[in-house]
Write an enzyme that holds these catalytic residues in place. Structure first.
Site, short mmCIF file in Angstrom:
data_model
loop_
_atom_site.label_atom_id
_atom_site.label_comp_id
_atom_site.label_asym_id
_atom_site.label_seq_id
_atom_site.Cartn_x
_atom_site.Cartn_y
_atom_site.Cartn_z
CD GLU A 10 -14.67 -5.20 -1.10
OE1 GLU A 10 -14.89 -4.63 -1.93
OE2 GLU A 10 -13.49 -5.02 -0.73
CG ASP B 186 -5.72 -7.18 -7.62
OD1 ASP B 186 -4.51 -7.49 -7.01
OD2 ASP B 186 -6.48 -6.51 -7.08
CD GLU C 279 -3.23 -0.99 0.25
OE1 GLU C 279 -2.98 -0.02 -0.65
OE2 GLU C 279 -3.92 -2.02 0.15
CD GLU D 149 -10.38 -1.98 -7.93
OE1 GLU D 149 -11.48 -1.29 -7.30
OE2 GLU D 149 -9.32 -1.94 -7.35
CB THR E 127 -2.02 -0.80 -9.37
OG1 THR E 127 -3.25 -1.64 -9.19
CG2 THR E 127 -1.62 -0.41 -8.15
#
Ligand code: DMJ
EC number: 3.2.1.113
Length: 855
Positions: A310, A216, A69, A328, A414
């Site tokens: 989710e 991902d 993160e 996304e 991303t």
């Protein structure tokens, strides 16, 4: 924290577990939104924001943060800010004072992250202490053994950019080494990777494989590393994985996790929201058809619930109900619009924006949805909302001339940070690994529409995308409940079907024999339940092992279905009076007694605290609670007793507020209030439970405004302030009248809500003063539950097994009823713009006042 209008500071709020690993006391949101400001043409604000970062941000905090993160949000944010700062400086108007200060901070942060790579594998530790690194005793981290594939494989863009901007090659080297290791560890026969890996041994810890959570952006970074760095080996790797994904995981329009060793076996029957980025990546790859299909399926799920839950099942039921405003889907919508030019994607974007404004917008920002079914809010607005959602939605509608630089010259990380493509030819000191010979020849027939093509792909066929969407038009609403497709398909023809989970009897010796053959052992738990464990190597053959796996999957689903059937879904408490006007929605626990809000219309009324506050004896202030919703504190007697006492005093509903100071539905599992073990039919009023933090929002509002009106319901209603004002003065809108109306609801409504509640819930049951129920979700079943059929309660299958459109019909009915009910028809009226602005100004003033009082 958009409900309480404060920043979230690590350590000052109750911990929310892993989510907080992104918070390093480094002004995350400010850094993560730097380049968004430039994209939105807020150059002046960008300049101010950069100055704030340079003045205030400290990277040397004694805080343990997630390496992943911190890399994508903070390092990426600083680099994106730097990229656009130098672009602006070159243009000659803004940022003339800028001297690479953001880059220096990025480099400082890069060095702080490097100790995480001190493993034999080169895979980074998942967490690091910003001040003390990994190993030092003060670090409080460094004992982890596993990390997720995306966590180790989503570094190359930021690290390579840092190296190339600064000339310090070490960052790119470390990120490449981690990627090389992951590539070596791919499962060789399927070419898939698992979700988590041991950073010391390189063994796969979780062997399930998909394109969503945990994996991902590993795939995303392989393709984008090729784009940014021009290194063929990254493209070869990506193509090899992509071929495997399309072979095993893609089951259009679904993307379903499989096992890396047995890729024909599904590992799950649900999908997570993170995979919504994949259609966007497919556009970058140039594989448009499946991108359109998956995107369309996701859009239909969104239309059903306003947001993408989710997680959702293969038959499109909610699996995990929260939605933290993830970007996304907007990202994929943007890429699909760029590729196809189809205005349909603008309509999709419009819906997203409308839903955000209608359901998530609160006076201090946009609040995450705690539960898409009830519309309740969570006091959080993650930094990716500004970094990504705003950017992609703006770009979707922006014309080229709206953006002050050429976006085609950049690649999105991303986290949607912008890195300039000219980095590919700068400071290329890292030797490219030429291991192309290692890659297998791929059948390229899947990739007919492969890059390069930066313009619209189908200028001569504007209906191309529509022709792909058309067959999927009703894929969600018309969906029959389905099992695990591949598993069903893979039943061996002619062979005796394996034992089905629903038929299993723990007392049947024949069944036990079959279990044994499949490598499944049975453990009798002390409380009378049985637990099943499968060891594939103990199965008689590999075919029996596969049967066993299938049986276990069915059993897990059956067990969770049964748990859900015994539970009630959460409820919503919506503050509807001035200045809230329905914008604040709190997640509430239901009661197993009293009026069931899912079967009846909502209850609306002003709130009043009961005396005594615990509601455990006859109320001494009946005149104050008469015709109102009574607030009662949890504790000292049973919930049912409290309900009877306030009902006797004339209350039309009750809200029990937790006595545990600081408790919140953000951090504690919601539960339903159990009865007292006796007959509770005498309790007619609705009762809801709020944790202390949510309860104090109402208590503070009373202190501030005295008159506070709330709506108790199973789902928050749309709001329209003007309608709201009218309602408050309308005599027909008396709470007591409404309470009377509640009794006369139709049986069809009951059906609808029953289905909803049996299909989607995750609550435990608490009798007052008992400790929380066990929430374990193991494949354990009580003997009496063993024969129930999970399909019996399913709403979209009728007795003949045909699909019906019941869900649609019921939805329409409920919408019609909403139309005729003045309390729930908010949002249907057109409000003049002046009045909207006046309302907003009033709101802002009110909230500024509240902010002072730290509401
Ligand atoms: C973002 O922080 C990034 O996109 C990341 O790769 C995963 N998803 C979150 C937002 O959902």
């Amino acid at each position: 924290m958009p409900l309480t209008c404060r920043g979230r500071v690590r350590g000052q709020e109750p911990s929310r577990g892993d989510v907080d690993d992104a918070l390093g006391k480094f002004s995350l949101t400010l850094i993560d939104s730097l380049d968004t400001l430039v994209v939105l043409n807020k150059t002046k604000e960008f300049e101010d924001a950069v100055r704030k970062v340079l003045r205030d941000v400290n990277l040397d905090n004694d805080v343990v943060v997630s390496v992943f993160e911190t890399n994508i949000r903070v390092l990426g944010g600083l680099l994106g800010g730097h990229s656009l700062a130098i672009m602006l400086k070159e243009k000659g108007e803004y940022m003339q004072w800028y001297n690479d200060e953001l880059l220096q901070m990025a480099k400082q942060l890069g060095y702080k992250l490097l100790p995480a790579f001190n493993t034999t594998s080169g895979l980074p530790y998942p967490r690091i202490n910003l001040k003390f690194g990994i190993r030092k005793p003060e670090a409080r981290t460094g004992t982890e053994t596993d990390t997720c594939t995306a966590c180790a494989g989503t570094l190359i863009l930021e690290f390579a950019a840092l190296s190339r901007f600064t000339g310090a090659t070490i960052f790119e080297e470390y990120a490449r080494k981690a990627l090389d290791f992951l590539w070596e560890k791919r499962q060789r026969s399927s070419n898939l990777v698992g979700v988590t890996i041991n950073i010391h041994t390189g063994d796969w810890v979780r062997k399930d494989s998909g394109v969503g959570a945990g994996i991902d952006s590993y795939y995303e970074y392989l393709l984008k590393a090729y784009v940014l760095l021009g290194d063929d080996s990254f493209l070869e790797r990506f193509n090899t994985h992509y071929d495997a994904i399309m072979r095993y995981i893609s089951q259009p329009p679904l993307l379903l996790d499989v096992h890396i060793h047995k890729p024909m076996l599904n590992a799950r029957t649900w999908m997570d929201a993170l995979l919504a980025f994949f259609p966007g990546l497919q556009v970058l790859k140039g594989d448009i058809r499946p991108a359109i299909e998956t995107h369309e399926m996701l859009y239909q799920v969104i239309k059903k619930h306003n947001f993408l839950p989710e997680a959702f099942t293969t038959d499109f039921r909610v699996h995990w109900a929260q939605h933290p405003l993830r970007p996304e889907f907007a990202e994929s919508t943007y890429f699909l619009y760029k590729a196809t030019g189809d205005p349909y994607y603008l309509e999709v974007g419009k819906t997203l924006i409308e839903n955000l404004n209608k359901y998530a917008r609160v006076p201090c920002g946009f609040a995450a949805m705690k539960d898409v079914r009830t519309g309740s809010h969570e006091d959080r607005m993650d930094s990716f909302f500004l970094a990504e959602m705003f950017k992609y939605l703006y770009l979707l509608f922006a014309d080229k001339e709206d953006i002050i630089f050429d976006i085609e010259d950049y690649i999105f990380t991303t986290e949607a940070h912008l890195l300039p493509l000219w980095l590919s030819t700068t400071n290329q000191s890292i030797s490219k690994k030429n291991i192309t010979s290692e890659y297998t020849e791929l059948d390229d027939s899947n990739f007919d529409w492969t890059c390069p093509n930066t313009q619209i792909l189908f200028p001569n066929d504007p209906l191309y995308a529509q022709s792909i969407r058309e067959p999927l038009k009703n894929v969600v609403d018309k969906s029959c409940p389905r099992g695990i497709i591949r598993v069903e398909e893979s039943f061996r023809s002619g062979a005796k079907p394996p034992l089905r989970a629903r038929d299993f009897m723990a007392t049947n010796p024949e069944h036990l024999e079959i279990l044994k053959k499949m490598g499944v052992s049975l453990i009798h738990l002390k409380d009378g339940r049985v637990q099943l464990v499968q060891h594939a190597i103990q199965a008689a053959s590999s075919i029996d092992a596969e049967d066993g796996l299938r049986f276990m999957q069915e059993m897990i689903e059956l067990s969770s279905q049964q748990q859900k059937e015994q539970q009630l879904p959460p409820r919503a408490v919506q503050i509807v009076s001035h200045p809230f006007f329905g914008r604040v929605v709190l997640t509430a626990g239901p009661a197993q007694f009293g009026l069931d809000l899912s079967k009846h219309k909502e209850t609306r009324g002003f709130v009043a605290s009961s005396k005594p506050y615990n509601g455990c004896s006859e109320l001494t202030n009946p005149e104050a609670v008469m015709g109102k919703i009574a607030l009662i504190q949890r504790g000292q007697c049973m919930f049912a007793e409290k309900a009877r006492n306030i009902q006797n005093a004339g209350a039309i509903g009750g809200i029990v507020i937790d006595d545990n100071e600081g408790s919140s539905s953000d951090t504690a599992p919601l539960f339903q209030m159990a009865g007292d073990g006796k007959d509770t039919d005498d309790i007619k009023i609705p009762m809801l439970f709020l944790f202390s933090k949510e309860g104090s929002i109402i208590l503070d509002a009373i202190r501030e405004y005295e008159e506070v009106e709330v709506l108790l319901s199973d789902k928050a209603k749309d709001r329209d302030p003007e309608m709201e004002n009218e309602e408050q003065s309308s005599p027909e809108n008396d709470s007591q009248n409404q309470s009377d109306e509640q009794v006369s609801s139709s049986s069809q409504e009951v059906d609808l809500v029953d289905q909803e509640s049996s299909e989607e819930s995750s609550l435990n049951s608490h009798p007052e003063s008992l400790s929380p129920a066990d929430t374990d979700n193991v494949a354990s079943i009580s003997p009496s539950e063993q024969t129930s059929d999970p399909t019996e309660n399913h709403e979209t299958t009728n007795l003949n097994g045909e699909c019906t459109d019941l869900d649609n019909q019921l939805q329409e009915q409920s919408e019609t009823e909403e139309d005729s009910n003045p309390n729930v028809s908010w949002g249907k009226k057109v409000q003049p713009i002046d009045s909207i602005l006046a309302d907003w100004n009033e709101d802002i003033e009110a909230f500024e006042m509240m902010e002072k009082d730290e509401l």
